[in-house]
Design a protein around this motif. Sequence first.
Motif, PDB file in Angstrom:
ATOM      1  N   GLY A 467     -12.186   3.983  -1.866  1.00  0.00           N
ATOM      2  CA  GLY A 467     -12.164   2.697  -1.163  1.00  0.00           C
ATOM      3  C   GLY A 467     -13.266   1.771  -1.636  1.00  0.00           C
ATOM      4  N   GLY A 468     -13.643   1.943  -2.894  1.00  0.00           N
ATOM      5  CA  GLY A 468     -14.760   1.171  -3.445  1.00  0.00           C
ATOM      6  C   GLY A 468     -14.540  -0.327  -3.375  1.00  0.00           C
ATOM      7  N   ALA A 469     -13.268  -0.748  -3.482  1.00  0.00           N
ATOM      8  CA  ALA A 469     -12.986  -2.182  -3.443  1.00  0.00           C
ATOM      9  C   ALA A 469     -13.353  -2.764  -2.086  1.00  0.00           C
ATOM     10  N   TRP A 470     -13.257  -1.930  -1.068  1.00  0.00           N
ATOM     11  CA  TRP A 470     -13.664  -2.383   0.270  1.00  0.00           C
ATOM     12  C   TRP A 470     -15.178  -2.275   0.425  1.00  0.00           C
ATOM     13  N   THR A 471     -15.718  -1.083   0.136  1.00  0.00           N
ATOM     14  CA  THR A 471     -17.125  -0.837   0.485  1.00  0.00           C
ATOM     15  C   THR A 471     -18.121  -1.464  -0.482  1.00  0.00           C
ATOM     16  N   ALA A 472     -17.633  -2.094  -1.565  1.00  0.00           N
ATOM     17  CA  ALA A 472     -18.570  -2.783  -2.448  1.00  0.00           C
ATOM     18  C   ALA A 472     -19.300  -3.886  -1.690  1.00  0.00           C
ATOM     19  N   GLY A 473     -18.608  -4.576  -0.808  1.00  0.00           N
ATOM     20  CA  GLY A 473     -19.250  -5.680  -0.103  1.00  0.00           C
ATOM     21  C   GLY A 473     -19.284  -5.531   1.401  1.00  0.00           C
ATOM     22  N   ARG A 474     -18.571  -4.536   1.905  1.00  0.00           N
ATOM     23  CA  ARG A 474     -18.436  -4.381   3.346  1.00  0.00           C
ATOM     24  C   ARG A 474     -18.612  -2.928   3.728  1.00  0.00           C
ATOM     25  N   ASP A 475     -19.045  -2.696   4.961  1.00  0.00           N
ATOM     26  CA  ASP A 475     -18.992  -1.341   5.497  1.00  0.00           C
ATOM     27  C   ASP A 475     -17.562  -1.069   5.929  1.00  0.00           C
ATOM     28  N   PHE A 476     -17.258   0.221   6.053  1.00  0.00           N
ATOM     29  CA  PHE A 476     -15.951   0.585   6.593  1.00  0.00           C
ATOM     30  C   PHE A 476     -16.178   1.142   7.998  1.00  0.00           C
ATOM     31  N   PRO A 477     -15.705   0.415   9.007  1.00  0.00           N
ATOM     32  CA  PRO A 477     -15.925   0.911  10.372  1.00  0.00           C
ATOM     33  C   PRO A 477     -15.254   2.271  10.539  1.00  0.00           C
ATOM     34  N   ALA A 478     -15.977   3.219  11.068  1.00  0.00           N
ATOM     35  CA  ALA A 478     -15.480   4.587  11.141  1.00  0.00           C
ATOM     36  C   ALA A 478     -14.459   4.756  12.258  1.00  0.00           C
ATOM     37  N   ALA A 479     -13.745   5.882  12.182  1.00  0.00           N
ATOM     38  CA  ALA A 479     -12.727   6.170  13.187  1.00  0.00           C
ATOM     39  C   ALA A 479     -13.358   6.866  14.396  1.00  0.00           C
ATOM     40  N   SER A 480     -12.607   6.886  15.491  1.00  0.00           N
ATOM     41  CA  SER A 480     -13.133   7.523  16.687  1.00  0.00           C
ATOM     42  C   SER A 480     -13.096   9.045  16.582  1.00  0.00           C
TER      43      SER A 480
ATOM     44  N   PHE B 182      -4.222  -6.523   0.464  1.00  0.00           N
ATOM     45  CA  PHE B 182      -4.961  -7.530  -0.308  1.00  0.00           C
ATOM     46  C   PHE B 182      -6.452  -7.179  -0.393  1.00  0.00           C
ATOM     47  N   CYS B 183      -7.003  -6.665   0.714  1.00  0.00           N
ATOM     48  CA  CYS B 183      -8.447  -6.447   0.768  1.00  0.00           C
ATOM     49  C   CYS B 183      -8.908  -5.368  -0.205  1.00  0.00           C
ATOM     50  N   VAL B 184      -8.010  -4.480  -0.620  1.00  0.00           N
ATOM     51  CA  VAL B 184      -8.417  -3.507  -1.633  1.00  0.00           C
ATOM     52  C   VAL B 184      -7.905  -3.875  -3.028  1.00  0.00           C
ATOM     53  N   LYS B 185      -6.728  -4.532  -3.075  1.00  0.00           N
ATOM     54  CA  LYS B 185      -6.207  -4.913  -4.389  1.00  0.00           C
ATOM     55  C   LYS B 185      -7.043  -6.037  -5.003  1.00  0.00           C
ATOM     56  N   TYR B 186      -7.532  -6.917  -4.168  1.00  0.00           N
ATOM     57  CA  TYR B 186      -8.359  -8.037  -4.646  1.00  0.00           C
ATOM     58  C   TYR B 186      -9.680  -8.036  -3.879  1.00  0.00           C
ATOM     59  N   GLY B 187     -10.365  -6.894  -3.932  1.00  0.00           N
ATOM     60  CA  GLY B 187     -11.594  -6.687  -3.169  1.00  0.00           C
ATOM     61  C   GLY B 187     -12.616  -7.809  -3.281  1.00  0.00           C
ATOM     62  N   PRO B 188     -12.959  -8.229  -4.503  1.00  0.00           N
ATOM     63  CA  PRO B 188     -13.993  -9.267  -4.613  1.00  0.00           C
ATOM     64  C   PRO B 188     -13.588 -10.598  -3.966  1.00  0.00           C
ATOM     65  N   ILE B 189     -12.310 -10.969  -4.078  1.00  0.00           N
ATOM     66  CA  ILE B 189     -11.872 -12.235  -3.466  1.00  0.00           C
ATOM     67  C   ILE B 189     -11.900 -12.098  -1.944  1.00  0.00           C
ATOM     68  N   SER B 190     -11.401 -10.958  -1.475  1.00  0.00           N
ATOM     69  CA  SER B 190     -11.398 -10.690  -0.041  1.00  0.00           C
ATOM     70  C   SER B 190     -12.819 -10.747   0.519  1.00  0.00           C
TER      71      SER B 190
END
Lengths: 494, 257
Positions: A467-480, B182-190
Amino acid sequence: MNAPTAPFVGISDPAQGPRSPSAVGHGVSDQFKHNADLALGDAKLQVALAEMRSSFKGRNEAARKGLPEFQALSDHAKAIKQHVLANLDYYLERFEAKVKAAGGQVHWCNDAAEARDKVLAICRSAGARTVTKGKTMVGEEIAINHHLEANGILPVETDLGEYIIQLRGETPSHIIAPAIHVSKEGVADTFRAHHTDLDPARPLSEITAMLAEARGKLRARFLAADVGITGANFLIAETGSSVIVTNEGNGDLTQTLPKIHIVLAGIEKVVPTLEDATAIFRVLARSATGQEMSVYTTVSTGPRRAHDLDGPGEYHVILLDNGRSGVLGTEFEDMLRCIRCGACMDHCPVYHAIGGHAYGSVYPGPIGAVLTPALFGLAHSKDLPNASTLCGRCESVCPMQIPLPKMLRQWRERSFERHLAPARERWGIKAWAWLARHPQIYRGAMALAARLLRRPATGRIRHLPLGGAWTAGRDFPAASGRTFQEQWRRRARP
Amino acid sequence: MQDSPHVALLVTCLVDLMRPEIGFAAVKLLEQAGCRVSVPEAQTCCGQPAYNSGDRADAQAIARQVIAAFEPFDYVVVPSGSCAGMVHAHYPALFADDPAWRPRAEAVAAKTHELVSFLTDQRGVTSVPAHLDAVATYHDSCSGLRELKIREQPRQLLKTVTGLTLKELEGSEACCGFGGTFCVKYGPISDRIVADKTADIAATGADLLLAGDLGCLMNMAGKLTRQGHKIDCRHVAEVLADMTDGPPIGRGQVEPL
């Protein structure tokens, strides 16, 4: 007319500055992700985009609110275009007959190459050396400047924004605000670099000073031009006229001063009557700039007549198909209603983030993402329909009610069918869909996933495997930790 | 109030997996509004990831499963504007050319509602017995706003939460950049889009961000915590149901399994 004399460094020499490959029409949309990364890292561009976001904020909305019948007008405008598209052959033939009757000529061109060659042939027939241009997106679509330059003819953009980017060796980044990516300071630097005959110490911090300088430079160009090229906002079937709207009056000078006027228009630009065009104008300017009307609205019908005081000796209309007729009668037909107001770009979060150049296409933003695959092929532009959050704001501000998100999905379907999406994405979706179609296995998988994503003490995950595309700029809120389904069953409710 | 309708809760895959609290808040709100609530076991996901990725065949297969599982109930209620919009606006389109499934899709679509608008528009709920001392701001998630016209309903009910002050968010209807895959396919834009969003959120001075979609909330919460903001994020249902004792999204302590 004499050959150009005023110093005009840059334009006659295509090698002077870097010219984006999109200047030749297409081919770089397949570098979308790379382009987007460059745009995100371009500090000056980001400043310009932030200014654009705030300057467009509410403008469209205020213009709509100022006109209580906006929705009715929009419905009417849409109906006019729908009617035309259903009867396009009829109106185009009628238009052609009327142009001929007024002494003009119509040239049907299947693709960009034909249109380029036709323009060049007309220019050559007049021995043209300088061509002035009003703003024309079809001109960009067929990369006419490049073609004229390559054949020794100097094209001069006369729309201020187009003039600025021409000096900079760039292409438009927006269809109505072509230089929106350039800051005021950037314009001053460009003028200093290219208007080298002027006093280097002149003050250029005021917009009025820059405007006066550009006006002075362009005046000589208008007088020197052999041919004037404009686009057309509308072609009027009942009169054989072309209509343009501008805020600068440059279009009028472009089409009245030279010996020849060439109109570049897509075949979808025809409407039955002047009254129809007027109805659409009322939503066009409001959606484009928040104005009630553009400053100039100019109707041209044929060449100069015997008793006219001015006007061109020849009037040519280049009617460009370039993929448009292939869209008629398909699920993509609605896109041909577009009147090029740019409202979708002005309200698109993705456009706001990366600007127009990243799309690598003549037409950026949401409408570009649906037009580009139709005009230039899906294989080269498969990222464009995918790079949207489908937030739907584009459709909500489109005065022609083009269902942009729906068409973006339609392109995605074609892309998926043709296996154009990256294999990893396709299989990811397939795997998820398989799981979703097997509820019992799904529930077990989710129960496991919930434990894996379970909340650490901080409540957030800073690095997510895969999930690097997400966590590069954001945290990933964890599950319960336990799924709703598990907990619901354990409650043993009736 | 009408005699108690039987409501099926479509809990959404994200709520099921990531934040079941929202599902329980939805159940509580529905029961308070006089509904009998069931949770059909055969539910998984509404099919949106496949639909928005162009995988029409799988989207249809999943939609058929959802339709079959939910059609016996009086209403289908979803604590997400996006998933409710999928069923309500897109299922009929998915089966437009299918004479067998089209009427079934349309029937389920017609009785599918997003949670908060269901409470206000279908059940006539005008206030909630909830209390929370906070200054909150509200993000209008795109699908709920544009596909289901949800705008005033959550604001109306939030105004009745004692202790809560609502501050409008500049550009509240601009996308947060989540956009499903979208948030993972285009991570930097998102990431760039959500950064603009969090700047607007911070500018309100609110200490709580509310929205009606968990996907958007996870995106905004993730950016807010990464940027070090002290702004909590919750689904609007948690506040309306007075279920705010647990940690906000993206914060908190480990709970025993």
